[in-house]
Motif scaffolding. Structure first.
Motif, PDB file in Angstrom:
ATOM      1  N   ARG A 160       0.766  -1.169  -0.090  1.00  0.00           N
ATOM      2  CA  ARG A 160      -0.072  -0.197  -0.173  1.00  0.00           C
ATOM      3  C   ARG A 160       0.779   1.205  -0.010  1.00  0.00           C
ATOM      4  N   GLU A 161       2.007   1.296   0.535  1.00  0.00           N
ATOM      5  CA  GLU A 161       2.788   2.391   0.495  1.00  0.00           C
ATOM      6  C   GLU A 161       3.506   2.697  -0.807  1.00  0.00           C
ATOM      7  N   ARG A 162       3.621   1.570  -1.517  1.00  0.00           N
ATOM      8  CA  ARG A 162       4.351   1.635  -2.909  1.00  0.00           C
ATOM      9  C   ARG A 162       3.414   1.871  -4.087  1.00  0.00           C
ATOM     10  N   PHE A 163       2.128   1.303  -4.057  1.00  0.00           N
ATOM     11  CA  PHE A 163       1.474   1.184  -4.913  1.00  0.00           C
ATOM     12  C   PHE A 163       0.018   1.731  -4.820  1.00  0.00           C
ATOM     13  N   ALA A 164      -0.774   2.552  -5.898  1.00  0.00           N
ATOM     14  CA  ALA A 164      -1.865   3.164  -5.500  1.00  0.00           C
ATOM     15  C   ALA A 164      -3.078   2.305  -5.801  1.00  0.00           C
ATOM     16  N   GLN A 165      -2.836   1.457  -6.835  1.00  0.00           N
ATOM     17  CA  GLN A 165      -3.886   0.763  -7.062  1.00  0.00           C
ATOM     18  C   GLN A 165      -3.558  -0.951  -6.929  1.00  0.00           C
ATOM     19  N   LEU A 166      -4.830  -1.551  -7.229  1.00  0.00           N
ATOM     20  CA  LEU A 166      -4.432  -2.910  -7.130  1.00  0.00           C
ATOM     21  C   LEU A 166      -3.934  -3.556  -8.456  1.00  0.00           C
ATOM     22  N   PRO A 167      -3.226  -4.610  -8.540  1.00  0.00           N
ATOM     23  CA  PRO A 167      -2.485  -5.138  -9.588  1.00  0.00           C
ATOM     24  C   PRO A 167      -3.290  -5.778 -10.703  1.00  0.00           C
ATOM     25  N   VAL A 168      -2.991  -5.951 -12.008  1.00  0.00           N
ATOM     26  CA  VAL A 168      -3.580  -6.244 -12.968  1.00  0.00           C
ATOM     27  C   VAL A 168      -2.493  -7.316 -13.751  1.00  0.00           C
ATOM     28  N   ILE A 169      -2.916  -8.545 -13.662  1.00  0.00           N
ATOM     29  CA  ILE A 169      -1.968  -9.447 -14.432  1.00  0.00           C
ATOM     30  C   ILE A 169      -2.294 -10.001 -15.706  1.00  0.00           C
ATOM     31  N   CYS A 170      -1.598  -9.542 -16.796  1.00  0.00           N
ATOM     32  CA  CYS A 170      -2.016  -9.769 -18.049  1.00  0.00           C
ATOM     33  C   CYS A 170      -1.286 -11.031 -18.718  1.00  0.00           C
ATOM     34  N   ILE A 171      -1.870 -11.977 -19.156  1.00  0.00           N
ATOM     35  CA  ILE A 171      -1.133 -13.286 -19.540  1.00  0.00           C
ATOM     36  C   ILE A 171      -1.683 -13.707 -20.819  1.00  0.00           C
ATOM     37  N   SER A 172      -1.044 -14.693 -21.474  1.00  0.00           N
ATOM     38  CA  SER A 172      -1.751 -15.331 -22.653  1.00  0.00           C
ATOM     39  C   SER A 172      -2.928 -16.097 -22.521  1.00  0.00           C
ATOM     40  N   VAL A 173      -3.918 -16.118 -23.463  1.00  0.00           N
ATOM     41  CA  VAL A 173      -4.925 -16.971 -23.501  1.00  0.00           C
ATOM     42  C   VAL A 173      -4.797 -18.456 -23.411  1.00  0.00           C
ATOM     43  N   SER A 174      -5.618 -19.316 -23.076  1.00  0.00           N
ATOM     44  CA  SER A 174      -5.355 -20.686 -22.988  1.00  0.00           C
ATOM     45  C   SER A 174      -5.285 -21.385 -24.278  1.00  0.00           C
ATOM     46  N   GLN A 252       4.588 -11.320 -25.144  1.00  0.00           N
ATOM     47  CA  GLN A 252       3.694 -12.559 -25.474  1.00  0.00           C
ATOM     48  C   GLN A 252       4.222 -12.767 -27.059  1.00  0.00           C
ATOM     49  N   LYS A 253       4.487 -11.518 -27.888  1.00  0.00           N
ATOM     50  CA  LYS A 253       5.152 -11.816 -29.333  1.00  0.00           C
ATOM     51  C   LYS A 253       6.200 -12.651 -29.312  1.00  0.00           C
ATOM     52  N   ILE A 254       7.277 -12.315 -28.197  1.00  0.00           N
ATOM     53  CA  ILE A 254       8.491 -12.901 -28.147  1.00  0.00           C
ATOM     54  C   ILE A 254       8.211 -14.420 -27.748  1.00  0.00           C
ATOM     55  N   TYR A 255       7.349 -14.646 -26.629  1.00  0.00           N
ATOM     56  CA  TYR A 255       7.288 -16.030 -25.940  1.00  0.00           C
ATOM     57  C   TYR A 255       6.230 -16.703 -26.779  1.00  0.00           C
ATOM     58  N   GLY A 277       1.555 -22.457 -38.055  1.00  0.00           N
ATOM     59  CA  GLY A 277       2.863 -22.340 -38.657  1.00  0.00           C
ATOM     60  C   GLY A 277       2.871 -21.126 -39.389  1.00  0.00           C
ATOM     61  N   ASP A 278       1.676 -20.069 -39.272  1.00  0.00           N
ATOM     62  CA  ASP A 278       1.577 -19.056 -40.172  1.00  0.00           C
ATOM     63  C   ASP A 278       1.682 -17.681 -39.019  1.00  0.00           C
ATOM     64  N   PHE A 279       3.341 -17.427 -38.794  1.00  0.00           N
ATOM     65  CA  PHE A 279       3.497 -16.543 -37.964  1.00  0.00           C
ATOM     66  C   PHE A 279       4.891 -16.128 -38.250  1.00  0.00           C
ATOM     67  N   SER A 280       5.224 -14.678 -37.632  1.00  0.00           N
ATOM     68  CA  SER A 280       6.453 -13.985 -37.759  1.00  0.00           C
ATOM     69  C   SER A 280       7.207 -14.019 -36.430  1.00  0.00           C
ATOM     70  N   LEU A 281       8.557 -14.229 -36.666  1.00  0.00           N
ATOM     71  CA  LEU A 281       9.292 -14.342 -35.511  1.00  0.00           C
ATOM     72  C   LEU A 281       9.839 -12.704 -35.368  1.00  0.00           C
ATOM     73  N   PRO A 282       9.751 -12.254 -33.986  1.00  0.00           N
ATOM     74  CA  PRO A 282      10.212 -10.890 -33.708  1.00  0.00           C
ATOM     75  C   PRO A 282      11.641 -10.897 -33.836  1.00  0.00           C
TER      76      PRO A 282
END
Length: 323
Positions: A160-174, A252-255, A277-282
């Protein structure tokens, strides 16, 4: 008992000069990028991708597409027994904290903490405990300790001393779920999707006090999963949400380039595939096999150094209400 364990927070700037510390989790996406001969190029390209993306999302009053830049800090959360001041602390959580800098006005906007969430206890749960139960059913208390420790951290004075808002964790879909596009549309988050059913990850994050919504931002090719405790649509500024998207979409583009750097965008009904197989590598090198291997190693490390000697005491403390 409420003060039997205490948290401490440290930060490390994430930029092209970043070097993982000896105590940093080696399975984190940012640690993986910062190894090898091309580490500096990797980091520079990743940061450039993030800055490009945030300017694409926040395009108004931004004619040259370079008004905003992200400042990122790795937040390392350690836990130690309060009665053992001389005892080494245990690294429990690492996340990214993002600030958005307006290079035109010099204004700095506080972003959202939680990106690139990683945890030693989570490594133990999925790399050790879950593997031991694959032949049978998942135990009812799977994720309980991790969820309680995470909640205690978010409720702690240190947080609470360091962060004003609750976290949001953004990850890949399953890749084990099918997603359907809805009519709901947000100016930054984009078009909303819903999953056909909840996943093990959803239930794991629920124990952390987080619920999930899925959005595909403008210019993206696949939806992202946003795990949040506050109101995702009303409690965070457009700039803060754009910073989260730009950061995690880049990782996520990298991973997972098969999903997030695919050459075809998600349709109305969408099933993510890692065999696409239809993707581009960063232009960033990333060792997924090493990451998977180290996750199991770190899970065993957690079992030996935290769960076996202190698991019962940690369970009792984590189950208590915060002071």
């Amino acid at each position: 008992m409420a003060h039997d364990w205490v948290f401490s927070i440290g930060t490390t700037r994430f930029d092209e000069d970043y070097t993982p510390s000896t105590s940093s989790r080696t399975t984190t996406n940012f640690a993986n990028l910062a190894r090898g001969e091309g580490r500096r190029r990797n980091l520079r390209n990743a940061v450039t991708m993030m800055n490009t993306r945030v300017n694409e999302l926040v395009h108004w009053d931004n004619p040259r597409g370079d008004r905003y830049a992200l400042d990122l800090d790795i937040v390392s959360v350690d836990l130690r027994r309060a009665a053992a001041a001389d005892e080494a602390s245990f690294p429990v959580i690492e996340v990214l904290d993002v600030d958005i800098v307006d290079t035109t006005t010099g204004t700095r906007t506080e972003g959202i903490v939680g990106n690139n969430f990683s945890s030693y206890i989570r490594d133990y749960d999925f790399g050790v405990r879950l593997a031991e139960h694959r032949a049978g059913c998942i135990p009812d208390d799977f994720g309980d300790l991790h969820g309680r420790v995470f909640r205690r951290f978010v409720e702690s004075e240190e947080y609470r001393e360091r962060f004003a808002q609750l976290p949001v964790i953004c990850i890949s879909v399953s890749t084990s779920r099918t997603y359907r596009r809805l009519t709901n549309h947000h100016p930054i988050l984009g078009v909303e999707y819903e999953a056909d059913e909840s996943s093990l990850t959803d239930r794991y994050f629920e124990k952390m006090g987080l619920r999930v919504r899925y959005f595909m931002p403008r210019g993206s090719v696949a939806p992202l999963a946003f795990y949040h405790g506050a109101d995702l649509l009303t409690d965070y500024s457009f700039l803060a949400l754009a910073g989260t998207i730009a950061t995690m979409e880049t990782f996520q583009k990298i991973y997972r380039p098969e999903i997030y750097n695919a050459n075809t965008a998600a349709a109305e009904v969408y099933r993510p595939r890692l065999d696409n197989g239809d993707f581009s590598l960063p232009q960033v090198s990333y060792d997924r096999e090493e990451r998977a291997r180290l996750a199991t190693t770190q899970g065993r490390f957690t079992e030996v150094n935290l769960i076996a000697p202190y698991g019962a005491a940690l369970e009792r403390w984590a189950a208590q209400p915060s002071a």
